[in-house]
Design a protein around this motif. Sequence first.
Motif, PDB file in Angstrom:
ATOM      1  N   TYR B 148     -27.566  47.134  20.152  1.00  0.00           N
ATOM      2  CA  TYR B 148     -28.807  46.971  20.126  1.00  0.00           C
ATOM      3  C   TYR B 148     -29.277  46.836  18.977  1.00  0.00           C
ATOM      4  CZ  TYR B 148     -29.790  48.480  24.870  1.00  0.00           C
ATOM      5  OH  TYR B 148     -29.630  49.021  26.349  1.00  0.00           O
ATOM      6  N   GLY B 149     -29.153  48.561  17.461  1.00  0.00           N
ATOM      7  CA  GLY B 149     -29.058  47.800  15.952  1.00  0.00           C
ATOM      8  C   GLY B 149     -28.545  46.518  15.668  1.00  0.00           C
ATOM      9  N   ALA B 152     -30.983  44.240  16.986  1.00  0.00           N
ATOM     10  CA  ALA B 152     -32.143  43.781  16.112  1.00  0.00           C
ATOM     11  C   ALA B 152     -31.999  43.059  14.258  1.00  0.00           C
ATOM     12  CB  ALA B 152     -32.458  45.523  15.997  1.00  0.00           C
ATOM     13  N   LEU B 156     -34.152  40.296  13.481  1.00  0.00           N
ATOM     14  CA  LEU B 156     -35.093  40.546  12.368  1.00  0.00           C
ATOM     15  C   LEU B 156     -34.744  39.349  10.970  1.00  0.00           C
ATOM     16  CD1 LEU B 156     -34.773  44.276  11.578  1.00  0.00           C
ATOM     17  CD2 LEU B 156     -36.829  43.105  12.479  1.00  0.00           C
ATOM     18  N   MET B 159     -36.032  36.064  11.921  1.00  0.00           N
ATOM     19  CA  MET B 159     -37.483  35.942  12.109  1.00  0.00           C
ATOM     20  C   MET B 159     -37.853  36.313  10.337  1.00  0.00           C
ATOM     21  SD  MET B 159     -38.152  38.302  14.498  1.00  0.00           S
ATOM     22  CE  MET B 159     -39.703  38.147  14.845  1.00  0.00           C
ATOM     23  N   SER B 161     -37.456  38.202   8.273  1.00  0.00           N
ATOM     24  CA  SER B 161     -37.682  39.309   7.913  1.00  0.00           C
ATOM     25  C   SER B 161     -36.984  40.614   6.891  1.00  0.00           C
ATOM     26  CB  SER B 161     -38.609  40.626   9.085  1.00  0.00           C
ATOM     27  OG  SER B 161     -38.773  41.618   8.682  1.00  0.00           O
ATOM     28  N   LEU B 163     -36.986  43.627   6.897  1.00  0.00           N
ATOM     29  CA  LEU B 163     -37.171  44.620   7.246  1.00  0.00           C
ATOM     30  C   LEU B 163     -35.210  44.926   8.160  1.00  0.00           C
ATOM     31  CD1 LEU B 163     -40.335  44.512   9.369  1.00  0.00           C
ATOM     32  CD2 LEU B 163     -40.360  46.415   7.734  1.00  0.00           C
ATOM     33  N   GLU B 164     -35.923  46.816   8.150  1.00  0.00           N
ATOM     34  CA  GLU B 164     -34.074  46.980   8.474  1.00  0.00           C
ATOM     35  C   GLU B 164     -34.508  47.488   9.673  1.00  0.00           C
ATOM     36  OE1 GLU B 164     -31.616  49.399   6.056  1.00  0.00           O
ATOM     37  OE2 GLU B 164     -31.820  48.111   4.618  1.00  0.00           O
ATOM     38  N   TYR B 165     -33.465  47.318  10.788  1.00  0.00           N
ATOM     39  CA  TYR B 165     -33.254  48.443  12.354  1.00  0.00           C
ATOM     40  C   TYR B 165     -32.820  49.940  11.479  1.00  0.00           C
ATOM     41  CZ  TYR B 165     -31.346  50.030  16.272  1.00  0.00           C
ATOM     42  OH  TYR B 165     -30.938  50.991  17.445  1.00  0.00           O
ATOM     43  N   ALA B 166     -34.025  50.514  12.616  1.00  0.00           N
ATOM     44  CA  ALA B 166     -33.727  51.628  12.817  1.00  0.00           C
ATOM     45  C   ALA B 166     -34.051  52.381  14.114  1.00  0.00           C
ATOM     46  CB  ALA B 166     -34.750  53.067  11.663  1.00  0.00           C
TER      47      ALA B 166
ATOM     48  N   ALA C 132     -35.021  49.050  18.044  1.00  0.00           N
ATOM     49  CA  ALA C 132     -35.016  47.105  18.106  1.00  0.00           C
ATOM     50  C   ALA C 132     -36.216  46.640  18.196  1.00  0.00           C
ATOM     51  CB  ALA C 132     -34.457  46.453  18.561  1.00  0.00           C
ATOM     52  N   ARG C 134     -39.406  48.116  17.917  1.00  0.00           N
ATOM     53  CA  ARG C 134     -40.375  48.065  17.142  1.00  0.00           C
ATOM     54  C   ARG C 134     -39.999  48.055  15.802  1.00  0.00           C
ATOM     55  NH1 ARG C 134     -41.183  54.804  15.870  1.00  0.00           N
ATOM     56  NH2 ARG C 134     -41.548  55.100  18.549  1.00  0.00           N
ATOM     57  N   SER C 135     -39.207  47.525  15.364  1.00  0.00           N
ATOM     58  CA  SER C 135     -38.710  46.902  13.782  1.00  0.00           C
ATOM     59  C   SER C 135     -38.899  45.534  14.197  1.00  0.00           C
ATOM     60  CB  SER C 135     -37.036  46.831  13.685  1.00  0.00           C
ATOM     61  OG  SER C 135     -36.563  46.097  14.457  1.00  0.00           O
ATOM     62  N   LEU C 136     -38.996  44.665  16.136  1.00  0.00           N
ATOM     63  CA  LEU C 136     -39.001  43.482  15.568  1.00  0.00           C
ATOM     64  C   LEU C 136     -40.622  43.083  15.490  1.00  0.00           C
ATOM     65  CD1 LEU C 136     -37.089  42.260  18.855  1.00  0.00           C
ATOM     66  CD2 LEU C 136     -36.826  41.006  16.347  1.00  0.00           C
ATOM     67  N   ALA C 138     -42.816  44.810  14.171  1.00  0.00           N
ATOM     68  CA  ALA C 138     -43.085  44.648  11.919  1.00  0.00           C
ATOM     69  C   ALA C 138     -42.379  43.951  11.999  1.00  0.00           C
ATOM     70  CB  ALA C 138     -42.355  46.496  11.676  1.00  0.00           C
ATOM     71  N   ALA C 139     -41.717  43.393  12.096  1.00  0.00           N
ATOM     72  CA  ALA C 139     -41.732  41.460  11.387  1.00  0.00           C
ATOM     73  C   ALA C 139     -42.566  41.310  11.827  1.00  0.00           C
ATOM     74  CB  ALA C 139     -40.155  41.332  11.741  1.00  0.00           C
ATOM     75  N   ALA C 140     -42.913  41.012  13.249  1.00  0.00           N
ATOM     76  CA  ALA C 140     -43.857  40.051  14.017  1.00  0.00           C
ATOM     77  C   ALA C 140     -45.307  40.272  13.287  1.00  0.00           C
ATOM     78  CB  ALA C 140     -43.826  39.614  15.545  1.00  0.00           C
ATOM     79  N   PHE C 147     -43.233  38.436  18.281  1.00  0.00           N
ATOM     80  CA  PHE C 147     -42.525  39.218  19.202  1.00  0.00           C
ATOM     81  C   PHE C 147     -41.358  39.232  20.221  1.00  0.00           C
ATOM     82  CE2 PHE C 147     -42.369  42.462  22.045  1.00  0.00           C
ATOM     83  CZ  PHE C 147     -41.468  43.589  21.572  1.00  0.00           C
TER      84      PHE C 147
END
Lengths: 310, 380, 369
Positions: B148-149, B152, B156, B159, B161, B163-166, C132, C134-136, C138-140, C147
């Motif tokens: 999943y990580g 994801a 990201l 997209m 972005s 951002l980092e996955y957590a 996963a 949540r981070s998506l 946030a990105a969206a 999303f």
Amino acid sequence: MLVETKNLVKRYGDVLAVDNVNLQIAEGEIFGLLGPNGAGKTTIINMLIGLTKVDGGEIAIFGKKVNGNREDVSSHIGIVPQELAIYNDLTAAENLAFFGKLYGIKGKLLQERVTEALEFTGLSDKRKILPKKFSGGMKRRLNIACAIVHQPKLIIMDEPTVGIDPQSRNHILSSVQELHSQGSTIIYTSHYMEEVEELCTRVAIMDEGRIIAQGNKDELKELVSFEDRIVVEVSTVNFTLVDEIKRIGGVTDCFLAENILTIHMAKNSHIIGRVVDAITGAGTEVVTLSAEKPTLESVFLTLTGKKLRD
Amino acid sequence: MSRILTIAKYIILQHLRNLGITLGQMLIFPIVVILILGMALSPAFEERELDPTRVGYLNEDTGVMGGLVDDFLSRGEIAELLEVKAVPSREKGLELLKDGEISALIHIEADYSEQVLAGNKAEIKLTGHPGRQLGVAIVETIMESFTYGGNATYALAAMGSQLEYAPAFGSIEEHTVSASGLKPNAMGYYAVTMLVMMAMYGAIYAAYDMGQNYMEPVGLRVMSTPVRPWEQYAGTVLANLVTVYLQALIIIAFTYFAFDVYWGPNLPLILLIVFVHVTLAVGLGTMAVMLTRDIARASGLLNILVVALTFLAGGYFEVNLPGSFQWGQYLSPNFLAQTALFNTIYGGPRNETLVMLAAMAGIILVTFTVSMLAQRRVVQ
Amino acid sequence: MTVFSYTLKRLLRNKLNLFMILVLTPFFIGIIFSFGSFEKNSITVGLVDQDNTPLTEMLAQSLEETSPVFRLEEGEIRRALARSQADYILVIAPGFSQQLIAGEEPKLRSYSIQETNFASRVQIKVEGFLGAARSLAAAAEGDQTAFYQGLEEYQRGNFVLKSAAFQQQEKSIDASLAGMGMLAMLMMLLSSFTTINLIKDRVNRTFYRVMAAPVPLKNYMLQNILCFFLVLLIQIAVMFLGVHYVFGLYLGPSVLNLYLVMAVFALLCVAMGVALSALARTVQQAGTIASLVITPMSMLSGLYWPRSLMPEILQIIGKYLPPTWLIAAVEKVMLGKPLASASMELAILLGFTAVFFLLGTWRRADIAK
């Protein structure tokens, strides 16, 4: 009449198990119901006590119709079924107490009646024993005891002596007579004609659902014994003797087979002496001689053309 | 009324006379079985803490991604669940697997990072021990969460972005329910199912006594007395209820005192349910003998039927029919009674208990109606 | 062989016996394989989805990859835990997805049994998925379309887990052992049924009559025994065919060896039956003794479940019971070892057989009783 049936009918499908049976049983009688297995005796008994539905006709016992008064009527009847009807897991005394209670007897009277019934059937010393451990004859006696514990006016015994030893059988037959002497009316079914002949005051003979004859023993025998019969064994064979005997007044027929002479003669003709004279006069000797009286067996044979124990 | 009681009393007396069978079949047998099953299967019923699953780990990838897997597996919350044992080669790993030393082997091949960076499918290979389904499932579950990580992070990036996955730790509000008082242990489970089974065997008593009433000369003799047919019937039913119910009470009491079985906070309702079930068994026995018109045949049939119904209801061990067939268990009256009893003991839904009782009452009605109809044909 | 052929006729005419052999045996064994289980082999997840969005659907799918998932209502949670229908129950409240996409941090609720830590395995996975999502989100930046596009991308991801079961040389024999165990139990039952004939004969005196005929006692017993044995052999054969073709049960590399092992046990069953018929005086007694002995013995010998599942004390008791040795022998044969390797187990079974036969003949001396 204590028991009276009018045109009693029972059908099982197409089979007429009981076909227009009319019975009259008076108080104080030992009434025999004689017939081969399957003649309909047990069916009639089951109808008398209301166990089997009546398809036609009427039954009155103690002057009341059974239909609608079953409880009242049955409380004065004791039944000894053909098969053993006792609980093997209850002691002799418990069996009696159980049935006594079902007839509404209670308390001290119940205890007395149980003791009496045990004494009557000779089981006093077995009162606390389970019937499982009884001999066949003892079980039969308990089977009877259960039917008399409430001292019924009418006792119905359905083949009570089937398959038991002669000693127990004698015991049962004498107890029937004793019950009778104590004032009970008894209906006794059997296919042993000797028993019925010995015990019963009146007899109905049944075959294939019908009563083919009813009356006291003599009346029944009248039906067949329009002639007597003697059988003589002679020492030598002499054919002219046959003709000679036939000439004796009252002799209706005579024939010889080997050295046995069979002579038929009119009833109560009292001519045995003349027959014997004729035989000795012809130069032969009488080896054995027997006069045959009609029996219920021969009545049955005459009426149905069958033997009772076919 | 007094005639009903007389008939009942003497039938019960006969039951007592067959004490050997009564004790053996109806009391000793269920108690012995409760004891053995309760002991033998207690591990299977016990709610226990799982030890960490032993897993073999072979990482042949020296790249970035391989390092991420190392990091993932050494995280605190993972280490609690998996006992990772590094193996030098795939052969060695499979050997451990074969010997049952580990439940699964995690294998990262040498080109793992390369594949990921090239944008190809990157597989973590998991080989599971066929006999350790639970362990394998656990390793699978955990390793899935690693993917999943990765995925994801990919998404990201796609997209645009930064951002980092957590993982979303703490995003689940945990509620726990204590098993004690919620579900039975082995002894508690089998005390209920064997009680229910024993009561069902009561059907054989009923078949015997009712058969005696209508098919044996002694029953016909009773009919020839002034007793009304319904009194004879009622007396027999009463006797059977008393005998079987008393035996049931003995089992409840025995398991309570000797085996320390928990029977719940609502004893009156337990006793009612057991009574209804006993009545059902008596009805079933009566119906069986009226339909077969043969005591021996009826008891042979019932003997087999009781075993089959107990099996179906999960009386010997829990039976889980596949989803669309779960209703099948409701065909067994044992299951109805068990459900009602477990609900009552362990605080299950009260309305379901009532539905079970109503269903049992329905079955009772059917058995007694069928018996009545059949009885009319027996007595002509 | 008159006694033999007539006894066989009587046994096979008995519908109950036929029913046992032809219907009941395969039926029970079928049930056991299909639905019975003693050991946990998965963590079942119950899902109460009150939100019903593509996101929650995706969560359900990802759970399903590794655990059986079933859906339920909030009110059924307690019941599902109580019946062991679910080990871990997840509740998704209405509006969960919306809040998550909006960048909030909504929580899920979980329910599990306190005394176990099963749940933490599933939890790690759920937390991974939610992380996963949540981070998506946030990105969206709250844009629902963006999303879900991101989520699609995520699902197509290249990180995959490829799981395979280790292919063992030997097939798994657990199910087969359970099958043979069940068969052994039913053989003992059938044998107690058939030998009840011996008692019936004694009760209704036909035994007495046979003894009055010029048939030696030994001969009579031997023919009876042969007959019971044959019936059991038929039962084994029927069951082998039934479970193999209907349920696809593996019968080991050598069906013949397996059959021979079961045949040795069949002889033991006959001996037990003969002993039973000698000890019990009535048919009912025999029935009671049989059920009192057979069921507990089957349980303790591991006919119903692996012995290793039981506490040690019960395993030790089991060693003194014959069926334990049957299962041991069956296991060896199933694993493809030669028959000779099970000779100790078979010898123990034959020893028990001899003891039971002795018990059986001991009380039969007085015929008239």
